[in-house]
Scaffold this motif. Structure first.
Motif, PDB file in Angstrom:
ATOM      1  N   GLU A 169      28.822 -69.482  57.765  1.00 35.22           N
ATOM      2  CA  GLU A 169      28.382 -70.881  57.723  1.00 35.22           C
ATOM      3  C   GLU A 169      29.414 -71.799  58.379  1.00 35.22           C
ATOM      4  N   PHE A 170      30.685 -71.514  58.113  1.00 33.28           N
ATOM      5  CA  PHE A 170      31.754 -72.332  58.685  1.00 33.28           C
ATOM      6  C   PHE A 170      31.785 -72.206  60.209  1.00 33.28           C
ATOM      7  N   LEU A 171      31.722 -70.974  60.715  1.00 33.91           N
ATOM      8  CA  LEU A 171      31.772 -70.759  62.162  1.00 33.91           C
ATOM      9  C   LEU A 171      30.552 -71.353  62.863  1.00 33.91           C
ATOM     10  N   THR A 172      29.417 -71.310  62.195  1.00 28.11           N
ATOM     11  CA  THR A 172      28.200 -71.894  62.763  1.00 28.11           C
ATOM     12  C   THR A 172      28.348 -73.408  62.909  1.00 28.11           C
ATOM     13  N   ALA A 173      28.911 -74.021  61.888  1.00 28.33           N
ATOM     14  CA  ALA A 173      29.042 -75.482  61.879  1.00 28.33           C
ATOM     15  C   ALA A 173      30.201 -75.991  62.735  1.00 28.33           C
ATOM     16  N   HIS A 174      31.226 -75.152  62.933  1.00 26.19           N
ATOM     17  CA  HIS A 174      32.438 -75.620  63.631  1.00 26.19           C
ATOM     18  C   HIS A 174      32.822 -74.695  64.788  1.00 26.19           C
ATOM     19  N   TYR A 175      31.817 -74.142  65.431  1.00 25.49           N
ATOM     20  CA  TYR A 175      32.054 -73.132  66.469  1.00 25.49           C
ATOM     21  C   TYR A 175      33.008 -73.624  67.564  1.00 25.49           C
ATOM     22  N   ASP A 176      32.682 -74.736  68.191  1.00 26.50           N
ATOM     23  CA  ASP A 176      33.477 -75.212  69.332  1.00 26.50           C
ATOM     24  C   ASP A 176      34.917 -75.528  68.949  1.00 26.50           C
ATOM     25  N   GLU A 177      35.098 -76.278  67.861  1.00 27.23           N
ATOM     26  CA  GLU A 177      36.455 -76.657  67.447  1.00 27.23           C
ATOM     27  C   GLU A 177      37.281 -75.432  67.074  1.00 27.23           C
ATOM     28  N   PHE A 178      36.642 -74.500  66.346  1.00 27.45           N
ATOM     29  CA  PHE A 178      37.379 -73.323  65.895  1.00 27.45           C
ATOM     30  C   PHE A 178      37.852 -72.471  67.070  1.00 27.45           C
ATOM     31  N   PHE A 179      36.948 -72.145  67.979  1.00 30.60           N
ATOM     32  CA  PHE A 179      37.330 -71.238  69.065  1.00 30.60           C
ATOM     33  C   PHE A 179      38.226 -71.912  70.106  1.00 30.60           C
ATOM     34  N   GLU A 180      38.170 -73.208  70.189  1.00 30.65           N
ATOM     35  CA  GLU A 180      39.115 -73.921  71.051  1.00 30.65           C
ATOM     36  C   GLU A 180      40.539 -73.732  70.528  1.00 30.65           C
ATOM     37  N   GLN A 181      40.687 -73.813  69.210  1.00 30.57           N
ATOM     38  CA  GLN A 181      42.002 -73.596  68.599  1.00 30.57           C
ATOM     39  C   GLN A 181      42.390 -72.109  68.651  1.00 30.57           C
ATOM     40  N   TYR A 182      41.413 -71.247  68.403  1.00 28.76           N
ATOM     41  CA  TYR A 182      41.700 -69.811  68.355  1.00 28.76           C
ATOM     42  C   TYR A 182      42.132 -69.278  69.715  1.00 28.76           C
ATOM     43  N   GLU A 183      41.603 -69.866  70.768  1.00 38.42           N
ATOM     44  CA  GLU A 183      41.973 -69.462  72.125  1.00 38.42           C
ATOM     45  C   GLU A 183      43.479 -69.615  72.349  1.00 38.42           C
ATOM     46  N   LYS A 184      44.065 -70.640  71.738  1.00 34.00           N
ATOM     47  CA  LYS A 184      45.513 -70.865  71.880  1.00 34.00           C
ATOM     48  C   LYS A 184      46.315 -69.743  71.234  1.00 34.00           C
ATOM     49  N   LEU A 185      45.778 -69.150  70.153  1.00 30.01           N
ATOM     50  CA  LEU A 185      46.460 -68.026  69.512  1.00 30.01           C
ATOM     51  C   LEU A 185      46.373 -66.781  70.384  1.00 30.01           C
ATOM     52  N   LEU A 186      45.213 -66.566  70.990  1.00 29.65           N
ATOM     53  CA  LEU A 186      45.020 -65.384  71.834  1.00 29.65           C
ATOM     54  C   LEU A 186      45.867 -65.431  73.099  1.00 29.65           C
ATOM     55  N   THR A 187      46.211 -66.625  73.538  1.00 27.65           N
ATOM     56  CA  THR A 187      47.011 -66.777  74.759  1.00 27.65           C
ATOM     57  C   THR A 187      48.440 -67.213  74.456  1.00 27.65           C
ATOM     58  N   SER A 188      48.838 -67.086  73.200  1.00 27.83           N
ATOM     59  CA  SER A 188      50.185 -67.498  72.783  1.00 27.83           C
ATOM     60  C   SER A 188      51.266 -66.697  73.511  1.00 27.83           C
TER      61      SER A 188
END
Length: 302
Positions: free
Chosen positions: A204-223
């Motif tokens: 439910e959280f990922l559905t509602a906040h998909y764009d914001e979450f993965f924008e932040q998560y991308e920074k972890l993957l490219t850290s």
């Protein structure tokens, strides 16, 4: 014949102990740092009460705890608002007191009285305490204690759901990259629990906040930090490939920007990262409904 001029002190009842704990914690408000001796004495009183609480809740190693006393202490601690004091006073407690509190915290949260989890209900009525615990990752002296307490809370669906939806959740993207390795690792453990313990709430959280979450998560993957890249990539595969998140995965694998990151990670100098990236990359390739942009990018020569 031996004589004793001092009678052994009578053990405190649960009601008396809850009141003593509350009074000793509240007494810390009236002590200034300048009054070092007075502060030390007040902290000693808190530690003494916490030891008594630990013994009442978990026994002394020889005798099992009295179930009725455990339940009564739990009721009194909630009734007297001691839980709020536990959390707000953490920054000024000594090491031993914090250790005892963390031990007692997990026991208190599990107590069920007449079909009601008393401490859970208290936390649900004081959700701001969860935000306080999250923010405490900024204080390296108590970060690990707060992390332990948070993970106990996250075992409970309603509390995990609140943290996911709270603005304080975004702080984890910063905490997992703190320069203190122990604190960063602990923050990542809490972050992982939030994203894996309760699949429905996460979906439910990922559905509602998909764009914001993965924008932040991308920074972890490219850290630039190897540990961050490896941990976040492994975690991504854990929650992305969960059955309740299948709709999230389908959305994720049609976005070419995510494919570009996976292909970049396939070239990482670490074999472990390459292998983890390959598991997710395979899903992009196997997708029967690949967008034209994805097909075009996959067709490019390296």
């Amino acid at each position: 014949m031996s004589f004793s001029f001092f009678k052994p002190s009578r053990p405190k009842t649960p009601q008396e102990l809850a009141r003593a704990i509350k009074d000793s914690l509240m007494a810390l408000d009236t002590i200034t740092v300048a009054e070092v001796k007075a502060l030390d004495k007040a902290l000693e009183e808190v530690e003494k009460n916490f030891v008594t609480m630990r013994l009442m809740l978990s026994g002394d190693g020889e005798a099992e705890p009295n179930v009725e006393q455990v339940l009564q202490l739990t009721i009194e601690i909630c009734k007297e608002d001691v839980i709020a004091l536990f959390i707000h006073k953490l920054p000024i407690l000594g090491w031993e007191a914090r250790k005892d509190l963390v031990h007692c915290w997990s026991i208190l949260l599990r107590q069920k009285i007449d079909s009601i989890y008393c401490c859970l209900q208290y936390m649900e009525n004081h959700l701001e305490l969860l935000d306080f615990l999250v923010v405490c990752y900024d204080n390296k002296e108590i970060a690990l204690n707060c992390g332990n307490m948070l993970r106990e809370c996250i075992k409970l669906p309603s509390l995990a759901k609140y943290i996911l939806e709270s603005p304080s959740f975004e702080l984890f993207f910063k905490y997992v990259e703190l320069p203190n390795f122990d604190v960063a690792s602990d923050a990542f453990s809490t972050f992982k629990d939030l994203l894996t313990k309760h699949s429905t709430a996460v979906s439910e959280f990922l559905t509602a906040h998909y764009d914001e979450f993965f924008e932040q998560y991308e920074k972890l993957l490219t850290s630039a930090n190897y540990v961050t890249r490896r941990q976040s990539l492994k975690l991504l595969s854990e929650f992305l490939l969960e059955a309740p998140n299948s709709h999230i995965m389908k959305r994720y694998i049609v976005e070419v920007r995510h494919l570009k990151i996976m292909m970049m990670l396939l070239k990482d100098s670490s074999k472990n990262i390459q292998i983890s990236a390959f598991h997710i990359f395979k899903v992009f390739v196997a997708n029967p409904n690949k967008p034209r942009e994805t097909k075009s990018y996959l067709g490019k020569k390296p």
